[in-house]
Design an enzyme around this catalytic site. Structure first.
Site, mmCIF file in Angstrom:
data_model
loop_
_atom_site.group_PDB
_atom_site.id
_atom_site.type_symbol
_atom_site.label_atom_id
_atom_site.label_comp_id
_atom_site.label_asym_id
_atom_site.label_seq_id
_atom_site.Cartn_x
_atom_site.Cartn_y
_atom_site.Cartn_z
ATOM 1 N N LYS A 13 0.832 -1.221 0.000
ATOM 2 C CA LYS A 13 0.000 0.000 0.000
ATOM 3 C C LYS A 13 0.862 1.264 0.000
ATOM 4 C CE LYS A 13 -2.149 -1.161 3.863
ATOM 5 N NZ LYS A 13 -1.632 -2.513 4.222
ATOM 6 N N ARG A 88 -8.749 0.178 9.870
ATOM 7 C CA ARG A 88 -8.264 -1.187 10.068
ATOM 8 C C ARG A 88 -9.226 -2.009 10.907
ATOM 9 N NH1 ARG A 88 -2.426 0.192 9.359
ATOM 10 N NH2 ARG A 88 -1.170 -1.686 9.373
ATOM 11 N N ARG A 122 11.842 -5.671 3.925
ATOM 12 C CA ARG A 122 11.530 -4.255 3.768
ATOM 13 C C ARG A 122 12.515 -3.365 4.535
ATOM 14 N NH1 ARG A 122 5.444 -2.300 4.702
ATOM 15 N NH2 ARG A 122 5.726 -3.038 6.834
ATOM 16 N N ARG A 155 12.301 -1.894 10.199
ATOM 17 C CA ARG A 155 11.321 -1.556 11.233
ATOM 18 C C ARG A 155 11.281 -2.607 12.346
ATOM 19 N NH1 ARG A 155 5.798 -0.005 8.099
ATOM 20 N NH2 ARG A 155 4.920 -1.137 9.862
ATOM 21 N N ARG A 166 0.951 -9.255 13.473
ATOM 22 C CA ARG A 166 0.260 -8.285 12.609
ATOM 23 C C ARG A 166 -0.625 -8.978 11.578
ATOM 24 N NH1 ARG A 166 5.053 -5.427 10.281
ATOM 25 N NH2 ARG A 166 3.617 -4.103 9.153
HETATM 26 P P1 AMP Z 1 1.660 0.338 8.969
HETATM 27 O O1 AMP Z 1 2.834 1.203 8.681
HETATM 28 O O2 AMP Z 1 0.408 0.749 8.240
HETATM 29 O O3 AMP Z 1 1.967 -1.129 8.823
HETATM 30 O O4 AMP Z 1 1.323 0.561 10.519
HETATM 31 C C1 AMP Z 1 2.258 0.231 11.518
HETATM 32 C C2 AMP Z 1 1.549 0.012 12.839
HETATM 33 O O5 AMP Z 1 0.889 1.213 13.263
HETATM 34 C C3 AMP Z 1 0.457 -1.047 12.816
HETATM 35 O O6 AMP Z 1 0.941 -2.376 12.964
HETATM 36 C C4 AMP Z 1 -0.382 -0.621 14.027
HETATM 37 O O7 AMP Z 1 0.246 -0.991 15.244
HETATM 38 C C5 AMP Z 1 -0.328 0.898 13.911
HETATM 39 N N1 AMP Z 1 -1.450 1.382 13.078
HETATM 40 C C6 AMP Z 1 -1.383 1.934 11.840
HETATM 41 N N2 AMP Z 1 -2.611 2.241 11.394
HETATM 42 C C7 AMP Z 1 -3.476 1.856 12.365
HETATM 43 C C8 AMP Z 1 -4.888 1.870 12.484
HETATM 44 N N3 AMP Z 1 -5.673 2.331 11.498
HETATM 45 N N4 AMP Z 1 -5.437 1.393 13.635
HETATM 46 C C9 AMP Z 1 -4.673 0.941 14.641
HETATM 47 N N5 AMP Z 1 -3.335 0.851 14.588
HETATM 48 C C10 AMP Z 1 -2.736 1.321 13.455
#
Ligand code: AMP
Length: 214
Positions: A13, A88, A122, A155, A166
């Site tokens: 994404k 989410r 990544r 990360r 996740r």
């Molecule tokens: P991402 O970079 O989108 O993979 O997000 C990294 C982490 O941020 C996720 O694994 C969650 O812990 C947190 N996070 C990101 N977006 C959300 C969301 N919409 N709701 C809850 N936690 C989020």
């Protein structure tokens, strides 16, 4: 154009964001990036989010919804955006419907093995957040961002234990959003199994077609 990017962590994404926002002249709004920025700056929100993020868990809905609602209330979002990583959960999607009119939801799909490979290789730029990969999207100079020269890092939540958690959270809490948006008639599915570094044109074509066609 107001878009939502749905799909498993690691599906790409954030990687497709650059070209999509350029084509539609919209903002890239990533909740993961917002949390990482807050963690880097040690804000109250960042400190709160960190304990959840590093364990691969979702940040609680009330915190996340509040952050997105505030961001979407700003003037610069009026021309449209690509929401990456939000919503989410079903409560997040229901809350979003009260303060945003979404035009299209793109559900990116890739096989499980592809997802695992993308997540474990990544690398992210510390400075600008650009995304690279040890095999698929190799930077010109190892460990250095092509765009801004920043240092690339792995990360904390891209380590095996967090990845497992996740993906489980995705299955349980986020996948139901596919039906939620299907029922609203605004969902499009795009298959993205190919390696983006080598098949950029083909994949972008597929994505743009999904966004443009009713
Ligand atoms: P991402 O970079 O989108 O993979 O997000 C990294 C982490 O941020 C996720 O694994 C969650 O812990 C947190 N996070 C990101 N977006 C959300 C969301 N919409 N709701 C809850 N936690 C989020």
């Amino acid at each position: 154009m107001k878009l939502i990017a749905l799909g498993s962590p690691g599906v790409g994404k954030g990687t497709y964001a650059k070209e999509i926002i350029q084509k539609y002249n919209i903002l890239h709004l990533s909740t993961g990036d917002m949390f990482r920025e807050n963690m880097k700056n040690n804000t109250e929100l960042g400190i709160k989010a960190k304990e959840f993020i590093n364990q691969g868990k979702l940040v609680p809905d009330e915190v996340t919804i509040g952050m997105v609602k505030e961001r979407l209330s700003r003037e610069d979002t009026k021309g449209g955006y690509y929401l990456d990583g939000f919503p989410r959960t079903i409560p997040q999607a229901e809350a979003l419907a009260e303060f945003a009119d979404i035009d299209r939801v793109i559900n990116f799909k890739a096989d499980h093995e592809v997802i695992i490979q993308r997540l474990s290789g990544r690398r992210i730029c510390k400075q600008c957040g650009a995304i690279f990969h040890t095999i698929n999207i190799i930077p010109k100079v190892e460990g250095v961002c092509d765009s801004c020269g920043g240092e690339l890092y792995h990360r904390d939540d891209d380590q095996p234990e967090s990845i497992k958690k996740r993906l489980q959270v995705y299955e349980e809490e986020t996948k139901p959003l596919i039906n939620f948006y299907k029922e609203k008639g605004i969902l499009k599915e795009v298959q993205v199994n190919e390696d983006f570094g080598k098949n950029k044109e083909l994949m972008l074509n597929r994505i743009f077609t999904a966004i443009d066609n009713n």
